[in-house]
Design a protein around this motif. Structure first.
Motif, short mmCIF file in Angstrom:
data_model
loop_
_atom_site.label_atom_id
_atom_site.label_comp_id
_atom_site.label_asym_id
_atom_site.label_seq_id
_atom_site.Cartn_x
_atom_site.Cartn_y
_atom_site.Cartn_z
N SER A 9 2.21 3.01 10.86
CA SER A 9 2.90 3.29 9.60
C SER A 9 1.91 3.69 8.50
O SER A 9 2.32 4.28 7.49
N THR A 10 0.62 3.40 8.71
CA THR A 10 -0.40 3.81 7.74
C THR A 10 -0.44 5.32 7.58
O THR A 10 -0.86 5.83 6.53
N LEU A 11 -0.01 6.04 8.61
CA LEU A 11 0.02 7.50 8.53
C LEU A 11 0.91 7.99 7.39
O LEU A 11 0.72 9.09 6.88
N LEU A 12 1.87 7.16 7.00
CA LEU A 12 2.83 7.57 5.97
C LEU A 12 2.23 7.53 4.57
O LEU A 12 2.91 7.91 3.61
N ASP A 13 0.96 7.08 4.44
CA ASP A 13 0.37 7.06 3.10
C ASP A 13 -0.11 8.44 2.65
O ASP A 13 -0.60 8.60 1.54
N ASN A 14 0.01 9.44 3.53
CA ASN A 14 -0.30 10.84 3.22
C ASN A 14 -1.80 11.13 3.07
O ASN A 14 -2.18 12.27 2.78
N SER A 15 -2.67 10.14 3.28
CA SER A 15 -4.09 10.37 3.09
C SER A 15 -4.68 11.29 4.16
O SER A 15 -5.53 12.13 3.86
N ALA A 16 -4.25 11.14 5.41
CA ALA A 16 -4.77 11.98 6.48
C ALA A 16 -4.32 13.43 6.30
O ALA A 16 -5.12 14.36 6.48
N ALA A 17 -3.06 13.61 5.94
CA ALA A 17 -2.56 14.96 5.70
C ALA A 17 -3.31 15.62 4.55
O ALA A 17 -3.66 16.81 4.60
N ILE A 49 -0.34 4.29 -3.21
CA ILE A 49 -1.24 5.21 -2.51
C ILE A 49 -0.46 6.43 -2.04
O ILE A 49 -0.91 7.57 -2.19
N ARG A 50 0.71 6.18 -1.49
CA ARG A 50 1.51 7.29 -0.96
C ARG A 50 1.88 8.28 -2.07
O ARG A 50 1.76 9.50 -1.90
N MET A 51 2.31 7.77 -3.22
CA MET A 51 2.71 8.65 -4.31
C MET A 51 1.51 9.38 -4.91
O MET A 51 1.60 10.54 -5.29
N GLY A 63 -11.64 2.83 7.12
CA GLY A 63 -10.37 3.41 6.72
C GLY A 63 -10.30 3.72 5.24
O GLY A 63 -11.30 3.66 4.51
N LEU A 64 -9.12 4.04 4.78
CA LEU A 64 -8.90 4.44 3.40
C LEU A 64 -9.34 3.34 2.43
O LEU A 64 -8.99 2.18 2.59
N ALA A 119 -5.88 16.29 11.78
CA ALA A 119 -6.23 15.10 11.00
C ALA A 119 -5.22 13.98 11.23
O ALA A 119 -5.59 12.81 11.39
N LEU A 120 -3.94 14.32 11.28
CA LEU A 120 -2.90 13.31 11.51
C LEU A 120 -3.00 12.72 12.92
O LEU A 120 -2.90 11.50 13.10
N VAL A 121 -3.20 13.57 13.92
CA VAL A 121 -3.32 13.09 15.30
C VAL A 121 -4.56 12.21 15.46
O VAL A 121 -4.53 11.14 16.08
N THR A 122 -5.68 12.64 14.87
CA THR A 122 -6.91 11.86 14.96
C THR A 122 -6.76 10.51 14.28
O THR A 122 -7.21 9.48 14.79
N GLU A 123 -6.10 10.50 13.12
CA GLU A 123 -5.84 9.25 12.41
C GLU A 123 -4.98 8.31 13.26
O GLU A 123 -5.25 7.10 13.33
N ALA A 124 -3.97 8.87 13.91
CA ALA A 124 -3.09 8.05 14.75
C ALA A 124 -3.87 7.45 15.92
O ALA A 124 -3.69 6.26 16.25
N ILE A 125 -4.74 8.23 16.53
CA ILE A 125 -5.54 7.73 17.65
C ILE A 125 -6.47 6.61 17.18
O ILE A 125 -6.62 5.57 17.85
N CYS A 126 -7.09 6.80 16.02
CA CYS A 126 -8.00 5.77 15.49
C CYS A 126 -7.24 4.49 15.17
O CYS A 126 -7.71 3.38 15.47
#
Length: 355
Positions: free
Chosen positions: A69-77, A16-18, A113-114, A53-60
């Motif tokens: 660590s899900t933030l590292l999948d780059n989907s929110a960015a 997913i990240r790639m 989620g994703l 988007a990143l901050v909102t994803e982190a809060i959720c």
């Protein structure tokens, strides 16, 4: 070579990240072009959407007890970048922030989620803004030519002031730096009975300018060239397949060509549809979202044809000048039905048997 795991599985190197990172890379030409055309306003808009988007994803994630660590999948960015590229350069900070929250919360996390969202998150937020704030969402800054004593797009302080306070930061009326989009202008003139050719001539429309990006529109949709470069990159990387982009664009061009040949005074020509608005952006990047699009090749072709019919129909007969983003969201609703009727037959069962 693929990395071998415990037999009989083999990992092909994709993740997913790639995948998300590949799409971000494919958007770099359009992103760079948006900065070239709209200067610091594009930079501020993109940063606001991506950070929010990143901050909102982190809060959720924190609220739902899921690992950050899900933030590292780059989907929110990627969602933030997608959203920014679909917005006009004149959008104020609070609207960009609000849209980013909508995209993550209402377009993604509310479904689980994703991988669980049924609509494209960025498009969902963009449609919410368009319906809620139509004036802001249909006010287009003249690309590049707006730079000057009124609003120098490469003056950071002036653009920051404009981004935070709106037209009040200018010494003259906002009309001095804004213009209608080609789709909007032709739609307005058509309601007055002006033939298409005359409307395009009065607008001083140029196919070359539209191809390169020197026309009014959202910051990431104006340059057909930049988007095509990114789309071809995704195809060569096998991140997407040709089924949706080709069937989508071909359907729009076919309908536009037929009806323009029948009534050229009423219907715009195919190339105008191709280069105007968000057709190429939606065809290569939005409609091909693997979560909200069909899983089979034939289903993807049907999906693309449906998007093409809706896009051309809304542009030609609807109340909104642009129909690409509405078309993708409407066809997202049909994905379960398409997958049901075009799913492949299970191996080992006869034609008359069901799995």
């Amino acid at each position: 070579m693929p990395v071998m795991l415990s037999p009989p599985h083999a990992h092909g190197g994709d993740s997913i990240r790639m995948t998300m990172l590949t799409v971000v890379l494919a958007l770099l030409p359009a992103t760079a072009m948006s900065v070239y055309l709209f200067g610091w306003l594009a930079v501020l808009l993109i940063l606001t959407c991506m950070v929010t988007a990143l901050v909102t994803e982190a809060i959720c994630l924190k609220w739902m007890g899921r690992p950050l660590s899900t933030l590292l999948d780059n989907s929110a960015a990627l969602t933030g970048l997608f959203l920014a590229l679909t917005l006009p350069a004149a959008v104020p900070w609070w609207m960009a922030l609000l849209a980013s929250v909508f995209a993550i919360v209402l377009g993604k996390q509310i479904y689980g989620g994703l991988g669980y969202n049924i609509f494209n998150p960025a498009l969902s937020a963009r449609i919410i803004l368009l319906i809620s704030f139509p004036l802001h969402m249909t006010t287009w800054i003249v690309p590049m030519s707006a730079a000057g004593p009124v609003l120098d797009l490469y003056d950071f302080q002036l653009c920051l002031s404009f981004f935070l306070t709106g037209p009040d930061a200018l010494k003259v009326g906002f009309d001095a730096i804004s213009m209608a989009s080609p789709l909007g202008y032709v739609k307005t003139e058509a309601t007055l009975g002006v033939p298409v050719a005359e409307a395009l001539k009065a607008y001083d429309y140029s196919y070359l300018d539209a191809f390169l990006g020197f026309e009014a529109g959202s910051i990431g949709e104006t340059s057909a060239l930049a988007l095509l470069i990114g789309g071809i990159f995704l195809l060569t990387r096998h991140t997407i397949t040709w089924h949706i982009p080709l069937s989508y664009i071909a359907t729009v061009l076919l309908l536009a060509g037929i009806f323009n040949a029948i009534s050229p005074d009423q219907f715009t020509p195919p190339l105008f549809h191709l280069f105007a608005g968000g057709l190429i952006l939606c065809a290569f990047f939005m409609a091909t979202d693997p979560v909200s699009s069909p899983v089979t090749p034939m289903g993807q072709v049907i999906f693309g044809i449906g998007c093409g019919i809706l896009t051309w129909s809304i542009r030609s007969f609807g109340g909104y000048p642009e129909g690409a983003m509405f078309a993708v969201l409407l066809m997202n609703c049909a994905v379960p039905l398409i997958d049901h009727y075009f799913r492949p037959r299970v191996f080992g069962y006869g034609r008359g048997e069901k799995s």
